[in-house]
Each structure stands twice: as C-alpha cells, then as structure tokens.
Design an enzyme around this catalytic site. Structure first.
Site, PDB file in Angstrom:
ATOM      1  N   LYS A 160      10.037   8.269  -3.684  1.00 56.14           N
ATOM      2  CA  LYS A 160      11.359   7.921  -4.209  1.00 56.14           C
ATOM      3  C   LYS A 160      11.451   6.451  -4.615  1.00 56.14           C
ATOM      4  CE  LYS A 160      13.989  11.537  -1.847  1.00 56.14           C
ATOM      5  NZ  LYS A 160      15.093  11.840  -0.904  1.00 56.14           N
ATOM      6  N   ILE A 161      10.909   5.567  -3.781  1.00 62.28           N
ATOM      7  CA  ILE A 161      10.992   4.144  -4.083  1.00 62.28           C
ATOM      8  C   ILE A 161      10.133   3.814  -5.298  1.00 62.28           C
ATOM      9  CG2 ILE A 161      10.493   1.823  -3.234  1.00 62.28           C
ATOM     10  CD1 ILE A 161      11.103   2.884  -0.397  1.00 62.28           C
ATOM     11  N   ASP A 180      -1.041   8.307  -7.423  1.00 61.20           N
ATOM     12  CA  ASP A 180      -0.556   8.950  -6.200  1.00 61.20           C
ATOM     13  C   ASP A 180      -1.422  10.182  -5.954  1.00 61.20           C
ATOM     14  OD1 ASP A 180       1.117  10.492  -4.250  1.00 61.20           O
ATOM     15  OD2 ASP A 180       2.556   8.901  -4.664  1.00 61.20           O
ATOM     16  N   PRO A 209       2.510   4.427   1.654  1.00 62.80           N
ATOM     17  CA  PRO A 209       2.493   4.212   3.105  1.00 62.80           C
ATOM     18  C   PRO A 209       1.166   3.600   3.538  1.00 62.80           C
ATOM     19  CG  PRO A 209       2.081   6.517   2.618  1.00 62.80           C
ATOM     20  CD  PRO A 209       2.428   5.862   1.306  1.00 62.80           C
ATOM     21  N   SER A 236       5.943  -2.792   0.596  1.00 60.47           N
ATOM     22  CA  SER A 236       5.669  -1.591   1.389  1.00 60.47           C
ATOM     23  C   SER A 236       5.192  -1.943   2.791  1.00 60.47           C
ATOM     24  CB  SER A 236       4.642  -0.708   0.668  1.00 60.47           C
ATOM     25  OG  SER A 236       4.494   0.523   1.326  1.00 60.47           O
ATOM     26  N   ARG A 237       3.900  -2.148   2.971  1.00 61.07           N
ATOM     27  CA  ARG A 237       3.334  -2.522   4.264  1.00 61.07           C
ATOM     28  C   ARG A 237       2.305  -3.631   4.058  1.00 61.07           C
ATOM     29  NH1 ARG A 237       7.171  -0.683   6.048  1.00 61.07           N
ATOM     30  NH2 ARG A 237       7.467   0.938   7.636  1.00 61.07           N
ATOM     31  N   GLU A 266       2.706  -9.775  10.402  1.00 57.42           N
ATOM     32  CA  GLU A 266       4.094 -10.241  10.407  1.00 57.42           C
ATOM     33  C   GLU A 266       4.832 -10.009  11.716  1.00 57.42           C
ATOM     34  OE1 GLU A 266       7.014  -6.817   8.815  1.00 57.42           O
ATOM     35  OE2 GLU A 266       5.629  -7.519   7.288  1.00 57.42           O
TER      36      GLU A 266
END
Length: 336
Positions: A160-161, A180, A209, A236-237, A266
């Site tokens: 979605k993002i 993807d 992810p 994202s990450r 972080e």
C-alpha cells in the site's frame, strides 16, 4: 481461555511518547486499562508487565525469546504491535506461547508523503535555503537542484505504501519502475528485475519489509549497479541499507543523495533527545555530517490520521483477541 463477558483487559504499554498516550487514551474503551511505561521492552524490563494481559510494543522494543519468556511467566498472553513491521519480534519462539498481533496498515499516505517530502527537500535544497535565510543569507549559490519531471524512480516494495508513493511520483510526471516478489495487478507500475531497477533509476525508494532476503539490499555490490548520482530514499527499515557501504558510495560520489527516515542501529538513538550528548555511533554521525544526506528520526508515520488509525486498530486487535481467542491481524510464522 478468552473473555466473552465484561472483564477489564489490562495492557502494559512500552516505549511511550506523548503522542502515543494522547492517541491511545482517546481510543481506549471502558473495558481496557492501559498502563504507560516510558521504558522500552526487553528481557530486563518485561517484569513491568507482570499481571497484565497484553503488552503493547513498538518498532524499537526488543521482543526476543528472553523477553517473550519473561512476559509469558508474568501472565501476558498477547503482544500487540502498534506498527506494521515485526522484525523485532521472535515470532517463531512466540508460537504456542504468546499470540502476536500487528497493525498491517494505518495511513499509507503518511509514509509515502514523507518520503516525497524528504526527496523534494533534498533535491531542491529546501533545508539549506531555510537555514540560510534565517541568517538573512539570500544567496542561491550551491542550491541548484533538478526536476523530478521525466526522471525514473525505482520503487522496491509495492504494498500500500509503495503504491501510494508510486502514484505521487506519477503525479510529478515521473517514470515508475517497481520490484516486488508479488506484483500488484493494475497498479500502473512497470515491474522489472532488481538489476534493471538499479541500473535505470535516478531515484530509488525502499518500501519493503525487513527479512533475511531484504537485509542489506542496498550494499556495495548493488550500489555498483546504480547510476552515478542516484538518490536513495528509505522510510521502511534501517537494515535494508548497509550503512558503511552507503557512506562509502556517498564519498565516492556514486550516490548523489540519501534521504533516511530509518537507520539500522537506531533503537537506542531515535525517538530520544540526545542533543546534550556525544553521539557514539560514528557511522551515523558521519552520515549526518554529509551535505547531501537528510536524516529524520523515524518520523514518516507521525500524522494525526496515522496515530488515530494505529491506536484504533491496536485497541480493536486486543479486544477481538480477548473476546474470541482469534484476530485477523495475528502473526504466525507457520501461516506466513
């Protein structure tokens, strides 16, 4: 096992910030009592949840095997993530012991818009102009940017993002490439291989992810495949990027700019005021010192709409689980 009658559900809420508390107090129903703790969850702090039914955690809480065992020993039966990502949770160890639920989506617009805000700020030097004019320096030297119109953006991860970000980019007249494992049909995205995306993109934005497969996706080997001057955006990450390799790519002028809302180390830095302390993370300090690196503190989700959505879904996840023993947003490593 679960509760069908009116019984107060007690929730231990970790890593609390003022904006969390306001959103969850507004969403908290009569049959739920939330105890807010400022400390992060880990094996040493899990005892704070003793006697509670659920523990509510965020991205930088450490929900490893030791923490899960301590929570279970204290009577906790549910871990409720108030975020979409769950790489900080040992879901395999949780199986058969503690149920884990998450918020799969809240406001994709919040994150996608922040990614575009960072991109525009970086390529049009808005942050530098802001700092200059506050000192009454109105020189334009060194502020030359470039048009987004006609540029190619590579979107890695088209959930979605990612799809929302792609739609924003199309609004700027950009060509959108996507990668993807599970392409979205009718998304208006030109899906290509990763190597093609790396080679043809002027801008690369990460929206996938963090998994074993995606960890350090942006590394020295893949940076070498990219265009000279590529702009990398990550909301994202943090561990999708090997920070040392990113830094080296910037120093070699291969990477033209980096917009980072997340960072791989972080957890003990972001969300806290460290302005009165020496930053011990040399890599992050060097990245921040670079004139073409823009860093925000995991801020992309931080809108009123997103906070309200996160609180509402988290509360509903907890209530649904204790009412029925199941929840559609539960994580299970065996079920994918």
């Amino acid at each position: 096992m679960w509760r069908k009658e009116f019984v107060m559900i007690k929730v231990a809420f970790f890593d609390t910030k003022p904006y969390d508390r306001a959103a969850f107090e507004a969403a908290c129903p009569e049959d739920m009592k939330i105890k807010f703790f400022e400390t992060k969850l880990n094996a040493d702090t899990a005892d704070l949840a003793h006697g509670y039914d659920a523990a509510c955690v965020f991205v930088n809480d450490t929900v490893d095997a030791a923490a899960l065992d301590a929570l279970e020993a204290g009577g906790v039966r549910l871990v409720a993530l108030r975020c979409a990502g769950y790489n900080n949770v040992d879901v395999r160890h949780a199986f058969g012991h503690i149920h884990v639920v998450r918020v799969p989506a809240y406001s994709p617009y919040a994150v996608a818009e922040h990614a575009m805000a960072m991109l525009l700020t970086s390529v049009r030097r808005v942050h530098k102009a802001y700092n200059r004019t506050r000192d009454f320096n109105f020189s334009l030297n060194g502020l030359v940017g470039f048009d987004l119109y006609g540029k190619t953006v590579g979107v890695i991860g088209t959930g979605k993002i990612g799809r929302t970000f792609a739609a924003i980019c199309r609004g700027f007249g950009m060509r959108v490439l996507g990668y993807d494992k599970y392409p979205a049909e009718d998304a208006g995205i030109e899906y290509v291989s990763l190597d093609t995306l790396f080679a043809e993109s002027d801008i690369i934005s990460l929206h996938c992810p963090l998994t074993e497969e995606t960890k350090y996706l942006i590394c020295k080997e893949n940076i070498a495949k990219m265009k000279k001057g590529v702009v990398i955006v990550n909301t994202s990450r943090g561990a999708l990027i090997r920070s040392e390799d990113l830094l080296e790519g910037i120093k070699e002028r291969k990477i033209g700019a980096a917009c980072l809302d997340v960072y791989e180390e972080e957890s003990d830095i972001f969300f806290e005021d460290n302005s009165g302390h020496i930053l011990e993370d040399d890599t992050l300090a060097r990245l921040i010192s670079m004139p073409n690196v823009l860093v925000t503190s995991h801020q992309a989700f931080l809108t009123e709409e997103a906070l309200s959505g996160i609180a509402g879904t988290t509360v509903e996840n907890i209530r649904t689980f204790f009412a029925t023993g199941a929840c559609e947003n539960e994580l299970c490593y065996r079920c994918g």
